[in-house]
Motif scaffolding. Structure first.
Motif, PDB file in Angstrom:
ATOM      1  N   GLY A  34       0.810  -1.221   0.000  1.00 46.26           N
ATOM      2  CA  GLY A  34       0.000   0.000   0.000  1.00 46.26           C
ATOM      3  C   GLY A  34       0.839   1.265   0.000  1.00 46.26           C
ATOM      4  N   ALA A  35       1.945   1.247   0.723  1.00 45.79           N
ATOM      5  CA  ALA A  35       2.781   2.437   0.835  1.00 45.79           C
ATOM      6  C   ALA A  35       3.726   2.626  -0.354  1.00 45.79           C
ATOM      7  N   PHE A  36       4.246   1.509  -0.892  1.00 41.56           N
ATOM      8  CA  PHE A  36       5.289   1.628  -1.915  1.00 41.56           C
ATOM      9  C   PHE A  36       4.929   1.008  -3.257  1.00 41.56           C
ATOM     10  N   GLY A  37       3.738   0.407  -3.369  1.00 39.30           N
ATOM     11  CA  GLY A  37       3.315  -0.170  -4.648  1.00 39.30           C
ATOM     12  C   GLY A  37       3.560  -1.664  -4.732  1.00 39.30           C
ATOM     13  N   VAL A  38       3.026  -2.241  -5.814  1.00 39.73           N
ATOM     14  CA  VAL A  38       3.068  -3.697  -6.016  1.00 39.73           C
ATOM     15  C   VAL A  38       4.491  -4.221  -6.177  1.00 39.73           C
ATOM     16  N   ASN A  39       5.397  -3.390  -6.611  1.00 39.85           N
ATOM     17  CA  ASN A  39       6.781  -3.828  -6.804  1.00 39.85           C
ATOM     18  C   ASN A  39       7.477  -4.188  -5.486  1.00 39.85           C
ATOM     19  N   ARG A  40       6.889  -3.853  -4.389  1.00 37.29           N
ATOM     20  CA  ARG A  40       7.481  -4.151  -3.074  1.00 37.29           C
ATOM     21  C   ARG A  40       6.789  -5.314  -2.361  1.00 37.29           C
ATOM     22  N   VAL A  41       6.072  -6.167  -3.106  1.00 32.75           N
ATOM     23  CA  VAL A  41       5.361  -7.286  -2.483  1.00 32.75           C
ATOM     24  C   VAL A  41       6.332  -8.281  -1.856  1.00 32.75           C
ATOM     25  N   PHE A  42       7.461  -8.565  -2.503  1.00 35.20           N
ATOM     26  CA  PHE A  42       8.413  -9.529  -1.940  1.00 35.20           C
ATOM     27  C   PHE A  42       9.132  -8.961  -0.723  1.00 35.20           C
ATOM     28  N   THR A  43       9.429  -7.671  -0.761  1.00 38.94           N
ATOM     29  CA  THR A  43      10.007  -7.020   0.415  1.00 38.94           C
ATOM     30  C   THR A  43       9.014  -7.063   1.575  1.00 38.94           C
ATOM     31  N   GLY A  44       7.741  -6.788   1.265  1.00 43.60           N
ATOM     32  CA  GLY A  44       6.703  -6.863   2.291  1.00 43.60           C
ATOM     33  C   GLY A  44       6.557  -8.257   2.851  1.00 43.60           C
ATOM     34  N   LEU A  45       6.599  -9.265   1.971  1.00 44.02           N
ATOM     35  CA  LEU A  45       6.520 -10.662   2.432  1.00 44.02           C
ATOM     36  C   LEU A  45       7.706 -11.004   3.319  1.00 44.02           C
ATOM     37  N   LEU A  46       8.895 -10.602   2.917  1.00 40.49           N
ATOM     38  CA  LEU A  46      10.087 -10.901   3.701  1.00 40.49           C
ATOM     39  C   LEU A  46      10.010 -10.267   5.088  1.00 40.49           C
ATOM     40  N   LEU A  47       9.669  -8.999   5.142  1.00 42.23           N
ATOM     41  CA  LEU A  47       9.533  -8.329   6.439  1.00 42.23           C
ATOM     42  C   LEU A  47       8.385  -8.910   7.260  1.00 42.23           C
ATOM     43  N   GLY A  48       7.271  -9.220   6.589  1.00 30.47           N
ATOM     44  CA  GLY A  48       6.123  -9.804   7.277  1.00 30.47           C
ATOM     45  C   GLY A  48       6.426 -11.170   7.860  1.00 30.47           C
ATOM     46  N   ILE A  49       7.119 -12.001   7.082  1.00 31.54           N
ATOM     47  CA  ILE A  49       7.484 -13.337   7.580  1.00 31.54           C
ATOM     48  C   ILE A  49       8.439 -13.225   8.762  1.00 31.54           C
ATOM     49  N   ALA A  50       9.399 -12.313   8.672  1.00 24.26           N
ATOM     50  CA  ALA A  50      10.329 -12.113   9.787  1.00 24.26           C
ATOM     51  C   ALA A  50       9.577 -11.674  11.051  1.00 24.26           C
ATOM     52  N   ALA A  51       8.632 -10.747  10.885  1.00 23.63           N
ATOM     53  CA  ALA A  51       7.846 -10.293  12.041  1.00 23.63           C
ATOM     54  C   ALA A  51       6.950 -11.412  12.565  1.00 23.63           C
ATOM     55  N   GLY A  52       6.356 -12.207  11.671  1.00 25.41           N
ATOM     56  CA  GLY A  52       5.510 -13.329  12.090  1.00 25.41           C
ATOM     57  C   GLY A  52       6.290 -14.366  12.875  1.00 25.41           C
TER      58      GLY A  52
END
Length: 181
Positions: A34-52
């Motif tokens: 939402g903040a940086f666009g669809v091109n950051r989905v893998f970065t979001g997944l990586l950070l999300g998995i680390a936080a999870g």
């Protein structure tokens, strides 16, 4: 001061911990996209998995039972309950509903008239120690038995469990504080 960490996280609570980790992963991934666009989905997944994963470690690390010389502390991520040793009637090492070996304390008094506090649930021992998990569980069984023996709490151990612990894990057979059924 002697302290032994034990405890079994019930399946339903473990499932809720998993759901919370997935929700944190999805929220962080969604926020990143939402903040940086669809091109950051893998970065979001990586950070999300680390936080999870960090959340799972936090929740499971906080959930458990701590046996000390003074009391028994039953902890969950949102609170703790202290139980006096005089509430413990006996211990037992027997088979549970899933055919696992369960080391539990029988309690009296408190909010419920009679209760049970499961300290350990392990698969049946059928061979010598093969890995770090086996070694840690052997140490836990030995520490818990030592603590209960020091408190003079009788522990009933099924003969087949006592035999396997002696044969495969080289733990001493039940003695004065323990009884075989």
């Amino acid at each position: 001061m002697t302290m032994v960490r034990a405890g079994v996280v019930p399946g339903r609570r473990a499932a809720w911990y998993g759901v919370a980790a997935v929700l944190v992963t999805a929220a962080i991934c969604g926020g990143m996209v939402g903040a940086f666009g669809v091109n950051r989905v893998f970065t979001g997944l990586l950070l999300g998995i680390a936080a999870g994963i960090a959340l799972l470690f936090l929740l499971f690390g906080r959930d458990g039972v701590v046996l000390t010389e003074d009391s028994i502390v039953r902890r969950t991520p949102w609170g703790a309950e202290t139980l006096a040793w005089d509430r413990v009637v006996a211990g037992r090492f027997a088979l549970d509903e899933q055919a696992r070996w369960s080391l539990a304390l029988d309690l009296n008094g408190g909010q419920e008239p009679h209760g049970e506090l499961v300290l350990l649930s392990i698969p049946p021992v059928v061979k010598p120690i093969a890995n770090a998990y086996d070694m840690r569980k052997r140490e836990q069984v030995n520490e818990i038995r030592g603590m209960l023996r020091g408190k003079r709490i009788p522990v009933t151990v099924l003969p087949e469990i006592a035999d396997a612990l002696t044969r495969h894990w080289r733990l001493a057979p039940p003695t004065h504080g323990d009884t075989a059924r």
